[in-house]
Scaffold this motif. Structure first.
Motif, PDB file in Angstrom:
ATOM      1  N   PRO A   1       0.801  -1.228   0.000  1.00  0.00           N
ATOM      2  CA  PRO A   1       0.000   0.000   0.000  1.00  0.00           C
ATOM      3  C   PRO A   1       0.837   1.282   0.000  1.00  0.00           C
ATOM      4  CG  PRO A   1      -0.050  -1.008   2.163  1.00  0.00           C
ATOM      5  CD  PRO A   1       0.688  -1.958   1.260  1.00  0.00           C
TER       6      PRO A   1
ATOM      7  N   LEU B   1      -0.781  -0.896  -6.351  1.00  0.00           N
ATOM      8  CA  LEU B   1      -2.097  -0.647  -5.754  1.00  0.00           C
ATOM      9  C   LEU B   1      -2.091   0.648  -4.945  1.00  0.00           C
ATOM     10  CD1 LEU B   1      -4.997  -1.496  -5.284  1.00  0.00           C
ATOM     11  CD2 LEU B   1      -4.202  -2.942  -3.392  1.00  0.00           C
TER      12      LEU B   1
ATOM     13  N   THR C   1      -4.338   3.873  -5.829  1.00  0.00           N
ATOM     14  CA  THR C   1      -5.185   4.453  -4.784  1.00  0.00           C
ATOM     15  C   THR C   1      -4.897   5.949  -4.640  1.00  0.00           C
ATOM     16  OG1 THR C   1      -5.261   2.328  -3.636  1.00  0.00           O
ATOM     17  CG2 THR C   1      -5.846   4.284  -2.350  1.00  0.00           C
ATOM     18  N   HIS C   2      -3.625   6.306  -4.617  1.00  0.00           N
ATOM     19  CA  HIS C   2      -3.247   7.721  -4.519  1.00  0.00           C
ATOM     20  C   HIS C   2      -3.756   8.502  -5.730  1.00  0.00           C
ATOM     21  CE1 HIS C   2      -0.946  11.258  -3.442  1.00  0.00           C
ATOM     22  NE2 HIS C   2      -0.381  11.245  -4.649  1.00  0.00           N
TER      23      HIS C   2
ATOM     24  N   CYS D   1      -7.454   9.059  -5.349  1.00  0.00           N
ATOM     25  CA  CYS D   1      -7.670  10.104  -4.327  1.00  0.00           C
ATOM     26  C   CYS D   1      -7.411  11.497  -4.906  1.00  0.00           C
ATOM     27  CB  CYS D   1      -6.749   9.877  -3.134  1.00  0.00           C
ATOM     28  SG  CYS D   1      -7.196   8.478  -2.100  1.00  0.00           S
TER      29      CYS D   1
ATOM     30  N   SER E   1     -12.023   5.812  -4.041  1.00  0.00           N
ATOM     31  CA  SER E   1     -10.759   5.959  -3.312  1.00  0.00           C
ATOM     32  C   SER E   1     -10.853   5.356  -1.918  1.00  0.00           C
ATOM     33  CB  SER E   1     -10.324   7.424  -3.250  1.00  0.00           C
ATOM     34  OG  SER E   1     -11.204   8.200  -2.482  1.00  0.00           O
ATOM     35  N   ASN E   2     -12.000   5.503  -1.262  1.00  0.00           N
ATOM     36  CA  ASN E   2     -12.184   4.880   0.051  1.00  0.00           C
ATOM     37  C   ASN E   2     -12.146   3.358  -0.050  1.00  0.00           C
ATOM     38  OD1 ASN E   2     -12.423   7.327   1.388  1.00  0.00           O
ATOM     39  ND2 ASN E   2     -14.645   7.385   1.187  1.00  0.00           N
TER      40      ASN E   2
ATOM     41  N   LEU F   1     -10.750   1.510  -2.438  1.00  0.00           N
ATOM     42  CA  LEU F   1      -9.390   1.081  -2.762  1.00  0.00           C
ATOM     43  C   LEU F   1      -8.497   1.123  -1.522  1.00  0.00           C
ATOM     44  CD1 LEU F   1      -8.764   2.723  -6.243  1.00  0.00           C
ATOM     45  CD2 LEU F   1      -8.742   0.278  -5.720  1.00  0.00           C
ATOM     46  N   GLY F   2      -8.662   2.151  -0.711  1.00  0.00           N
ATOM     47  CA  GLY F   2      -7.894   2.222   0.531  1.00  0.00           C
ATOM     48  C   GLY F   2      -8.199   1.057   1.449  1.00  0.00           C
TER      49      GLY F   2
ATOM     50  N   ALA G   1      -6.629  -2.069  -0.037  1.00  0.00           N
ATOM     51  CA  ALA G   1      -5.185  -2.053   0.181  1.00  0.00           C
ATOM     52  C   ALA G   1      -4.849  -2.467   1.615  1.00  0.00           C
ATOM     53  CB  ALA G   1      -4.610  -0.675  -0.134  1.00  0.00           C
TER      54      ALA G   1
END
Length: 127
Positions: free
Chosen positions: A44, A49, A53-54, A57, A84-85, A87-88, A91
């Motif tokens: 992460p 990944l 994710t970044h 975001c 984004s949430n 994916l976070g 991760a």
């Protein structure tokens, strides 16, 4: 000098091409090497990944600003924020398994001829 938007589009296309190439390589690697590659991809903080994710975001922040100015529908910002949430969360869930993947990748190959027992999810019933 080329226009920054053009460069960004070209960069996006190149990254996509390389991800497809990586997936092709991954499918051909022996299990220990595939596990190590997956561990790096799923990291992460420094992996693919985490980078995606970044990126999502950052896209969400752009969409929020654009939605506040009225140039983008608010549902687009909400969808990117939700993505984004999610994916976070994914991760973080996968981060728990990176050490296992790294261990699979560093275990010496056994000299015995006995194959590992299949996981219950792959056991097939015979009729």
């Amino acid at each position: 000098m080329s226009h920054p938007a053009t460069y960004a589009v070209q960069l996006t296309d190149e990254i996509t091409r390389q991800l497809v190439q990586l997936a092709d390589h991954l499918s051909q690697l022996p299990p220990p090497q595939a596990a190590q590659v997956l561990a790096r991809v799923l990291d992460p903080d420094t992996g693919v990944l985490g980078g995606v994710t970044h990126l999502v975001c950052t896209g969400s922040a752009f969409a929020k600003d654009a939605a506040e100015r009225g140039t983008l529908p608010a549902v687009v910002w909400l969808a990117l924020g939700r993505a984004s949430n999610e994916l976070g969360d994914i991760a973080l869930d996968l981060d728990e398994h990176i050490d296992t993947l790294l261990n699979v990748g560093t275990q010496p190959t056994a000299l015995t001829a006995k194959p590992p027992a299949p996981a219950p999810l792959v056991v097939r019933r015979r009729r």
